[in-house]
Enzyme design. Structure first.
Site, PDB file in Angstrom:
ATOM      1  N   CYS A  71      -4.285  15.943 -19.975  1.00 28.44           N
ATOM      2  CA  CYS A  71      -3.942  14.977 -21.031  1.00 28.44           C
ATOM      3  C   CYS A  71      -3.745  13.566 -20.477  1.00 28.44           C
ATOM      4  O   CYS A  71      -3.613  12.615 -21.241  1.00 28.44           O
ATOM      5  CB  CYS A  71      -2.700  15.432 -21.802  1.00 28.44           C
ATOM      6  SG  CYS A  71      -1.155  15.322 -20.866  1.00 28.44           S
ATOM      7  N   CYS A 104       1.665  20.647 -16.333  1.00 24.70           N
ATOM      8  CA  CYS A 104       2.166  19.814 -17.440  1.00 24.70           C
ATOM      9  C   CYS A 104       2.529  20.736 -18.608  1.00 24.70           C
ATOM     10  O   CYS A 104       2.052  21.873 -18.683  1.00 24.70           O
ATOM     11  CB  CYS A 104       1.037  18.869 -17.838  1.00 24.70           C
ATOM     12  SG  CYS A 104       1.336  17.805 -19.249  1.00 24.70           S
ATOM     13  N   ASN A 151       2.781  -6.279  13.816  1.00 26.10           N
ATOM     14  CA  ASN A 151       2.372  -4.885  14.019  1.00 26.10           C
ATOM     15  C   ASN A 151       2.700  -4.491  15.457  1.00 26.10           C
ATOM     16  O   ASN A 151       2.666  -5.323  16.368  1.00 26.10           O
ATOM     17  CB  ASN A 151       0.858  -4.741  13.768  1.00 26.10           C
ATOM     18  CG  ASN A 151       0.463  -3.298  13.507  1.00 26.10           C
ATOM     19  OD1 ASN A 151       0.672  -2.423  14.341  1.00 26.10           O
ATOM     20  ND2 ASN A 151      -0.119  -3.050  12.334  1.00 26.10           N
ATOM     21  N   HIS A 204      -1.606   1.599  -4.162  1.00 27.26           N
ATOM     22  CA  HIS A 204      -2.011   2.996  -3.992  1.00 27.26           C
ATOM     23  C   HIS A 204      -1.135   3.986  -4.769  1.00 27.26           C
ATOM     24  O   HIS A 204      -1.135   5.171  -4.455  1.00 27.26           O
ATOM     25  CB  HIS A 204      -2.053   3.354  -2.500  1.00 27.26           C
ATOM     26  CG  HIS A 204      -3.103   2.586  -1.755  1.00 27.26           C
ATOM     27  ND1 HIS A 204      -3.111   2.434  -0.385  1.00 27.26           N
ATOM     28  CD2 HIS A 204      -4.210   1.939  -2.195  1.00 27.26           C
ATOM     29  CE1 HIS A 204      -4.164   1.713  -0.021  1.00 27.26           C
ATOM     30  NE2 HIS A 204      -4.840   1.389  -1.107  1.00 27.26           N
ATOM     31  N   GLN A 225       0.840  -1.194   0.000  1.00 27.38           N
ATOM     32  CA  GLN A 225       0.000   0.000   0.000  1.00 27.38           C
ATOM     33  C   GLN A 225       0.878   1.249   0.000  1.00 27.38           C
ATOM     34  O   GLN A 225       0.388   2.361  -0.121  1.00 27.38           O
ATOM     35  CB  GLN A 225      -0.880   0.015   1.257  1.00 27.38           C
ATOM     36  CG  GLN A 225      -1.852  -1.154   1.359  1.00 27.38           C
ATOM     37  CD  GLN A 225      -2.468  -1.225   2.740  1.00 27.38           C
ATOM     38  OE1 GLN A 225      -3.452  -0.552   3.040  1.00 27.38           O
ATOM     39  NE2 GLN A 225      -1.895  -2.039   3.596  1.00 27.38           N
TER      40      GLN A 225
HETATM   41  C1  BJW Z   1       4.236  -0.667  12.774  1.00 27.78           C
HETATM   42  C2  BJW Z   1       5.478  -0.038  12.942  1.00 27.78           C
HETATM   43  C3  BJW Z   1       6.627  -0.861  12.936  1.00 27.78           C
HETATM   44  C4  BJW Z   1       3.909   1.478  12.949  1.00 27.78           C
HETATM   45  N1  BJW Z   1       6.487  -2.182  12.787  1.00 27.78           N
HETATM   46  N2  BJW Z   1       4.137  -1.973  12.646  1.00 27.78           N
HETATM   47  C5  BJW Z   1     -15.436  -1.135   2.279  1.00 27.78           C
HETATM   48  C6  BJW Z   1     -15.848  -0.850   3.567  1.00 27.78           C
HETATM   49  C7  BJW Z   1     -15.686   0.437   4.078  1.00 27.78           C
HETATM   50  C8  BJW Z   1     -15.135   1.455   3.309  1.00 27.78           C
HETATM   51  C9  BJW Z   1     -14.729   1.157   2.039  1.00 27.78           C
HETATM   52  C10 BJW Z   1     -14.886  -0.108   1.537  1.00 27.78           C
HETATM   53  N3  BJW Z   1     -14.379  -0.122   0.267  1.00 27.78           N
HETATM   54  C11 BJW Z   1     -13.914   1.115  -0.026  1.00 27.78           C
HETATM   55  C12 BJW Z   1     -14.132   1.919   1.027  1.00 27.78           C
HETATM   56  C13 BJW Z   1     -13.744   3.342   1.092  1.00 27.78           C
HETATM   57  C14 BJW Z   1     -12.292   3.558   1.354  1.00 27.78           C
HETATM   58  C15 BJW Z   1     -11.909   2.931   2.688  1.00 27.78           C
HETATM   59  O1  BJW Z   1     -11.315   1.891   2.794  1.00 27.78           O
HETATM   60  N4  BJW Z   1     -12.184   3.619   3.768  1.00 27.78           N
HETATM   61  C16 BJW Z   1     -11.850   3.133   5.116  1.00 27.78           C
HETATM   62  C17 BJW Z   1     -10.964   4.141   5.821  1.00 27.78           C
HETATM   63  C18 BJW Z   1     -13.107   2.800   5.837  1.00 27.78           C
HETATM   64  N5  BJW Z   1     -11.470   3.000   0.287  1.00 27.78           N
HETATM   65  C19 BJW Z   1     -11.287   3.654  -0.860  1.00 27.78           C
HETATM   66  O2  BJW Z   1     -11.821   4.718  -1.086  1.00 27.78           O
HETATM   67  C20 BJW Z   1     -10.402   3.008  -1.901  1.00 27.78           C
HETATM   68  N6  BJW Z   1     -11.040   3.017  -3.168  1.00 27.78           N
HETATM   69  C21 BJW Z   1     -12.024   2.184  -3.470  1.00 27.78           C
HETATM   70  O3  BJW Z   1     -12.354   1.281  -2.735  1.00 27.78           O
HETATM   71  O4  BJW Z   1     -12.626   2.440  -4.686  1.00 27.78           O
HETATM   72  C22 BJW Z   1     -13.904   1.869  -4.921  1.00 27.78           C
HETATM   73  C23 BJW Z   1     -14.911   2.566  -4.014  1.00 27.78           C
HETATM   74  C24 BJW Z   1     -14.937   3.933  -3.940  1.00 27.78           C
HETATM   75  C25 BJW Z   1     -15.844   4.577  -3.099  1.00 27.78           C
HETATM   76  C26 BJW Z   1     -16.715   3.832  -2.318  1.00 27.78           C
HETATM   77  C27 BJW Z   1     -16.680   2.438  -2.388  1.00 27.78           C
HETATM   78  C28 BJW Z   1     -15.759   1.824  -3.253  1.00 27.78           C
HETATM   79  C29 BJW Z   1      -9.116   3.811  -2.080  1.00 27.78           C
HETATM   80  C30 BJW Z   1      -8.230   3.796  -0.883  1.00 27.78           C
HETATM   81  C31 BJW Z   1      -7.013   4.676  -1.136  1.00 27.78           C
HETATM   82  C32 BJW Z   1      -6.172   4.865   0.100  1.00 27.78           C
HETATM   83  N7  BJW Z   1      -5.227   5.897  -0.123  1.00 27.78           N
HETATM   84  C33 BJW Z   1      -4.241   6.219   0.889  1.00 27.78           C
HETATM   85  C34 BJW Z   1      -3.395   7.414   0.382  1.00 27.78           C
HETATM   86  C35 BJW Z   1      -2.434   6.971  -0.716  1.00 27.78           C
HETATM   87  C36 BJW Z   1      -1.606   8.095  -1.205  1.00 27.78           C
HETATM   88  C37 BJW Z   1      -0.711   8.654  -0.134  1.00 27.78           C
HETATM   89  O5  BJW Z   1       0.191   7.963   0.387  1.00 27.78           O
HETATM   90  O6  BJW Z   1      -0.883   9.808   0.203  1.00 27.78           O
HETATM   91  O7  BJW Z   1      -3.387   5.090   1.117  1.00 27.78           O
HETATM   92  S1  BJW Z   1      -4.924   6.544   2.509  1.00 27.78           S
HETATM   93  C38 BJW Z   1      -3.638   5.753   3.411  1.00 27.78           C
HETATM   94  O8  BJW Z   1      -4.142   4.562   4.066  1.00 27.78           O
HETATM   95  C39 BJW Z   1      -2.648   5.248   2.354  1.00 27.78           C
HETATM   96  C40 BJW Z   1      -2.244   3.927   2.920  1.00 27.78           C
HETATM   97  O9  BJW Z   1      -1.686   3.124   1.897  1.00 27.78           O
HETATM   98  C41 BJW Z   1      -3.525   3.401   3.484  1.00 27.78           C
HETATM   99  C42 BJW Z   1      -3.351   2.330   4.527  1.00 27.78           C
HETATM  100  O10 BJW Z   1      -2.671   2.833   5.635  1.00 27.78           O
HETATM  101  P1  BJW Z   1      -1.593   1.910   6.375  1.00 27.78           P
HETATM  102  O11 BJW Z   1      -0.471   1.628   5.467  1.00 27.78           O
HETATM  103  O12 BJW Z   1      -2.261   0.771   6.977  1.00 27.78           O
HETATM  104  O13 BJW Z   1      -1.033   2.949   7.471  1.00 27.78           O
HETATM  105  P2  BJW Z   1      -1.613   3.284   8.933  1.00 27.78           P
HETATM  106  O14 BJW Z   1      -0.975   4.543   9.362  1.00 27.78           O
HETATM  107  O15 BJW Z   1      -3.082   3.230   8.951  1.00 27.78           O
HETATM  108  O16 BJW Z   1      -1.117   2.092   9.835  1.00 27.78           O
HETATM  109  C43 BJW Z   1       0.258   1.881  10.129  1.00 27.78           C
HETATM  110  C44 BJW Z   1       0.358   0.652  11.007  1.00 27.78           C
HETATM  111  O17 BJW Z   1       1.715   0.348  11.208  1.00 27.78           O
HETATM  112  C45 BJW Z   1      -0.277   0.828  12.400  1.00 27.78           C
HETATM  113  O18 BJW Z   1      -1.142  -0.269  12.639  1.00 27.78           O
HETATM  114  C46 BJW Z   1       0.925   0.811  13.356  1.00 27.78           C
HETATM  115  O19 BJW Z   1       0.628   0.185  14.599  1.00 27.78           O
HETATM  116  C47 BJW Z   1       1.910   0.012  12.577  1.00 27.78           C
HETATM  117  N8  BJW Z   1       3.335   0.285  12.836  1.00 27.78           N
HETATM  118  N9  BJW Z   1       5.297   1.293  13.115  1.00 27.78           N
HETATM  119  C48 BJW Z   1       5.275  -2.720  12.698  1.00 27.78           C
HETATM  120  N10 BJW Z   1       7.894  -0.342  13.108  1.00 27.78           N
HETATM  121 ZN    ZN Z   2      -0.868  17.317 -19.832  1.00 27.20          ZN
END
Ligand code: BJW
Ligand code: ZN
Length: 266
Positions: free
Chosen positions: A149, A167, A232, A138, A120
């Site tokens: 474009c 662009c 985690n 992502h 991710q």
């Molecule tokens: C450690 C550590 C160490 C720390 N060792 N561990 C179904 C149900 C409900 C909602 C939805 C659903 N389907 C879709 C949705 C909507 C939405 C969603 O999921 N929302 C939820 C929040 C409820 N999803 C979307 O919109 C997705 N699109 C989609 O589904 O399209 C179709 C659709 C659209 C609309 C409606 C329905 C369907 C797109 C999701 C895009 C996410 N984008 C981001 C930003 C990317 C760009 C950027 O980087 O800026 O992606 S948001 C952010 O969260 C980023 C990450 O990749 C993603 C996940 O986060 P991650 O990596 O888990 O980070 P953290 O901070 O949350 O956790 C870190 C963890 O590490 C913690 O647990 C710590 O404890 C741990 N940790 N140090 C081990 N050393």
């Molecule tokens: Zn362009």
């Protein structure tokens, strides 16, 4: 501690607890025996490289939550502010290097005939460590896409000036990442779910497991009978369903598990 391969077990481990050694040994044994392995990574894997995660302490930027910035609506309303956030992240990332967790995944890719890294993360640290095949759910922080474009290209300027950038066609550029409400690449997603369906072991590393559809990947694997091991710092939405949930840093636990699994000293 008895860990049945059939019934999910949760192991909440403190770093000094002796049962951690049992859990690491169990994880290594399962990894050694697995033919087809998927690793799903999240922001926690890059935390030890110095990158902030999205949620929890340190996840804020100018008192705003990432969830309120990582949306097409936020970008449409105020592209400069959203770009400033990405520009800041690019500058932080530019000074960071892969950590032992990233390197352990490179070793796994080399050792396992069927290995799929699904990330991710947009930071580029897996590539920098040497992982070759990555399904990037992502997008990529180091790519930009033109709103007019549609051209997408690599852009490693740090800082970008002026913001927002444009662009050559005159259209505004945006980061080539996937925001909330946007669709993930169908091809990438299909490949990730295919790999999860085939896997006999899934490692879920440093992700809060709350963002969909990524969070569904280990669930699909569980339904197909795969073992799931989570690493985690904290319990997550997935912990109670995982066969093994290790509390600790991926940069410490994963290299140890991989070393043991690939034939290092016990
Ligand atoms: C450690 C550590 C160490 C720390 N060792 N561990 C179904 C149900 C409900 C909602 C939805 C659903 N389907 C879709 C949705 C909507 C939405 C969603 O999921 N929302 C939820 C929040 C409820 N999803 C979307 O919109 C997705 N699109 C989609 O589904 O399209 C179709 C659709 C659209 C609309 C409606 C329905 C369907 C797109 C999701 C895009 C996410 N984008 C981001 C930003 C990317 C760009 C950027 O980087 O800026 O992606 S948001 C952010 O969260 C980023 C990450 O990749 C993603 C996940 O986060 P991650 O990596 O888990 O980070 P953290 O901070 O949350 O956790 C870190 C963890 O590490 C913690 O647990 C710590 O404890 C741990 N940790 N140090 C081990 N050393
Ligand atoms: Zn362009």
């Amino acid at each position: 501690m008895t860990l049945s391969p059939l019934a999910p077990n949760i192991t909440h481990l403190s770093h000094t607890h002796t049962s951690e050694l049992d859990a690491v040994a169990q994880a290594a044994e399962w990894l050694a025996g697995a033919q087809s392995v998927v690793a799903l990574t999240g922001a926690g894997v890059s935390a030890e490289s110095g990158l902030p995660t999205f949620r929890g302490a340190g996840g804020l930027w100018r008192n705003r939550r990432p969830e309120t910035l990582a949306t097409p609506e936020a970008f449409a309303a105020d592209p400069k502010t959203v770009w400033e956030w990405y520009d800041w992240r690019r500058s932080v990332h530019a000074g960071c290097s892969p950590n032992p967790g990233h390197h352990a995944l490179v070793e796994l890719e080399r050792a396992k005939s069927e290995f799929c890294l699904v990330s991710q993360n947009v930071d580029g640290l897996h590539e920098q460590a040497g992982s070759r095949r990555i399904l990037k759910l992502h997008g990529d922080l180091w790519k930009v896409r033109c709103l007019t474009c549609g051209r997408e290209e690599r852009d490693t300027r740090v800082p970008i000036d002026p913001l927002p950038p444009y662009c050559s066609c005159g259209g505004m550029l945006r980061p080539a990442v996937v925001w909330f409400g946007e669709s993930l690449s169908e091809e990438t997603l299909r490949a990730a779910f295919d790999a999860a369906s085939r896997a006999d072991l899934v490692l879920v590393l440093g992700t809060s497991s709350i963002v969909y559809p990524a969070a569904k990947i280990p669930r699909v694997a569980l339904e197909r009978g795969a073992r799931v091991i989570e690493i985690n710092l904290e319990p997550t939405e997935l912990s109670s369903s995982a066969h093994l949930s290790l509390r600790g840093k991926t940069g410490e636990l994963l290299p140890e598990i991989v070393r043991r699994a690939l034939g290092g000293a016990p």
